[in-house]
Scaffold this motif. Structure first.
Motif, PDB file in Angstrom:
ATOM      1  N   LEU A 149       0.823  -1.187   0.163  1.00 51.29           N
ATOM      2  CA  LEU A 149      -0.048   0.038   0.095  1.00 51.29           C
ATOM      3  C   LEU A 149       0.804   1.275  -0.053  1.00 51.29           C
ATOM      4  O   LEU A 149       0.288   2.417  -0.730  1.00 51.29           O
ATOM      5  N   ARG A 180      -6.835  -7.720   3.683  1.00 50.54           N
ATOM      6  CA  ARG A 180      -6.852  -6.238   3.750  1.00 50.54           C
ATOM      7  C   ARG A 180      -6.343  -5.642   2.570  1.00 50.54           C
ATOM      8  O   ARG A 180      -6.823  -4.456   2.413  1.00 50.54           O
ATOM      9  N   ASP A 183      -9.245  -4.883   0.573  1.00 48.98           N
ATOM     10  CA  ASP A 183     -10.181  -4.042   0.887  1.00 48.98           C
ATOM     11  C   ASP A 183      -9.651  -2.723   0.806  1.00 48.98           C
ATOM     12  O   ASP A 183     -10.636  -1.783   0.603  1.00 48.98           O
ATOM     13  N   GLU A 184      -8.376  -2.277   0.844  1.00 46.64           N
ATOM     14  CA  GLU A 184      -7.781  -1.094   0.759  1.00 46.64           C
ATOM     15  C   GLU A 184      -7.479  -0.609  -0.533  1.00 46.64           C
ATOM     16  O   GLU A 184      -6.779   0.716  -0.639  1.00 46.64           O
ATOM     17  N   THR A 185      -7.627  -1.506  -1.416  1.00 45.09           N
ATOM     18  CA  THR A 185      -7.280  -0.883  -2.861  1.00 45.09           C
ATOM     19  C   THR A 185      -8.471  -0.773  -3.636  1.00 45.09           C
ATOM     20  O   THR A 185      -9.681  -1.159  -2.929  1.00 45.09           O
TER      21      THR A 185
END
Length: 384
Positions: A149, A180, A183-185
């Motif tokens: 990330l 995770r 989820d965060e992309t």
């Protein structure tokens, strides 16, 4: 007339073969053992070898039935729909299909560095850009969502590649971290988990995230790659596949190369996929070899869940060249951006012991002083 501008493209550097090295050194091939390309030391699945011989008389026909049969067998192995299995000419071919399905011109893929060169090569073939995130040697090539990330660009990165186990280090990424990351992309970013060495790892497949198993929610933004090259010993027939979310599985029919998996490859795969004894023997050999090399090589050897280990030797080119001269072919990892490291494939017991003895002798004779880091205590190699 010239081809299009290929200046951004790089040639793939494969591990050197026995015949190639023997000719170069004017030696008998029987003098060498090859531990450079992560091949199966036990050869192909015996059942697959029989199937290959039996399929020889049918290669005049296109592999339509064999392709369908193998697709069904792989789907049954993973308990997914047939349409979710994208057979290909090796894992490389499956990468090409994913890029064809996902990339628009100037989209980017985010790849690990160091890592498998073909991720970026394939993306460039399909007019995509390539960006990198670092897996740090200082952190033992640890993989987690934060490492990715930190470099992720939601506006550009259409595909993010994870390699678990990672080549060349052998590190893995927990499924919770894959979740995770997904989820965060962006919803428009596909997370591809390359599990080419998955059979050797003590971890569950990321298929759990695609299908919503083992406590995970089902996702349409994760795909996995698998191959028959390693644990099944079919590197020479070129057979791999992707498993993709059901929501967009029908894209395969629009992007695949007709009959990309040959009649011989499909028949070999059908036999190999049921040869559990061969796979179990191969995995056990790899685990024993990893442990032996970590204990007895006189240099730092990273923990690995693949069928290989990464060794810090100081001057990879010099050590690999001298080991090769002494009959053991290993991989100089300079092409991975690791000029101080070699990668040694897990061989048979005899091959592994020879590799350890040769590596230690070369390190001593060349007076190499590798950066041992937190290397384990040197131990005397037992007589065999």
């Amino acid at each position: 007339m010239q081809p299009r501008d290929l200046s951004d493209h790089v040639a793939y550097e494969a591990g050197r073969g026995i015949e190639e090295v023997a000719r170069e050194l004017d030696r008998d091939p029987s003098e060498f053992v090859k531990l450079a390309s992560n091949e199966n030391p036990h050869g192909p699945s015996p059942a697959a070898a029989v199937a290959i011989r039996e399929a020889a008389s049918s290669v005049s026909s296109y592999p339509k039935a064999a392709h369908a049969d193998l697709t069904e067998a792989v789907a049954e192995r993973w308990d997914v729909a047939d349409e979710q299995v994208w057979l290909a000419n090796g894992g490389d071919g499956a990468l090409d299909y994913l890029h064809r399905a996902m990339l628009e011109p100037d989209d980017a893929v985010l790849v690990p560095e160091p890592g498998f060169a073909y991720y970026g090569m394939s993306a460039r073939y399909h007019h995509g850009d390539v960006r990198e995130y670092e897996l740090s040697k200082a952190d033992d090539f640890a993989q987690d969502a934060d490492a990715v990330l930190e470099h992720y660009d939601a506006d550009r990165d259409r595909i993010v590649f994870l390699t678990s186990p990672h080549n060349p280090s052998g590190s893995t990424i927990p499924l919770e971290e894959v979740e995770r990351l997904a989820d965060e992309t962006s919803d428009e970013t596909l997370i591809v988990v390359d599990e080419a060495y998955g059979e050797f790892a003590d971890r569950d497949s990321a298929l759990a995230l695609i299908e919503g198993r083992d406590g995970f929610d089902a996702r349409d933004d994760v795909a996995i790659l698998r191959t028959f090259s390693k644990a099944y010993g079919l590197a020479g027939v070129r057979l791999g596949y992707a498993v993709v979310p059901e929501e967009w599985a029908d894209a395969y029919a629009r992007v695949n190369t007709p009959f990309a998996a040959s009649e011989i490859a499909c028949r070999a795969g059908l036999a190999a996929i049921d040869d559990e004894e061969h796979v179990e023997r191969t995995v056990e050999t790899a685990r024993d070899a990893r442990a032996y090399m970590r204990e007895y090589i006189d240099a730092h050897v990273w923990d690995s869940e693949g069928n290989f280990v990464l060794v810090e030797v100081g001057d990879a080119a010099a050590v690999a060249e001298e080991m090769q001269r002494r009959g053991v072919i290993v991989r100089d990892c300079s092409s991975f951006g690791l000029p101080g490291c070699i990668r040694i494939t897990c061989g048979t017991e005899e091959e592994t012991e020879r590799a350890v003895e040769t590596c230690n002798a070369v390190l001593a004779d060349l007076d190499v002083e590798p950066d041992a880091g937190d290397a384990t205590t040197e131990a005397e190699v037992p007589d065999t």
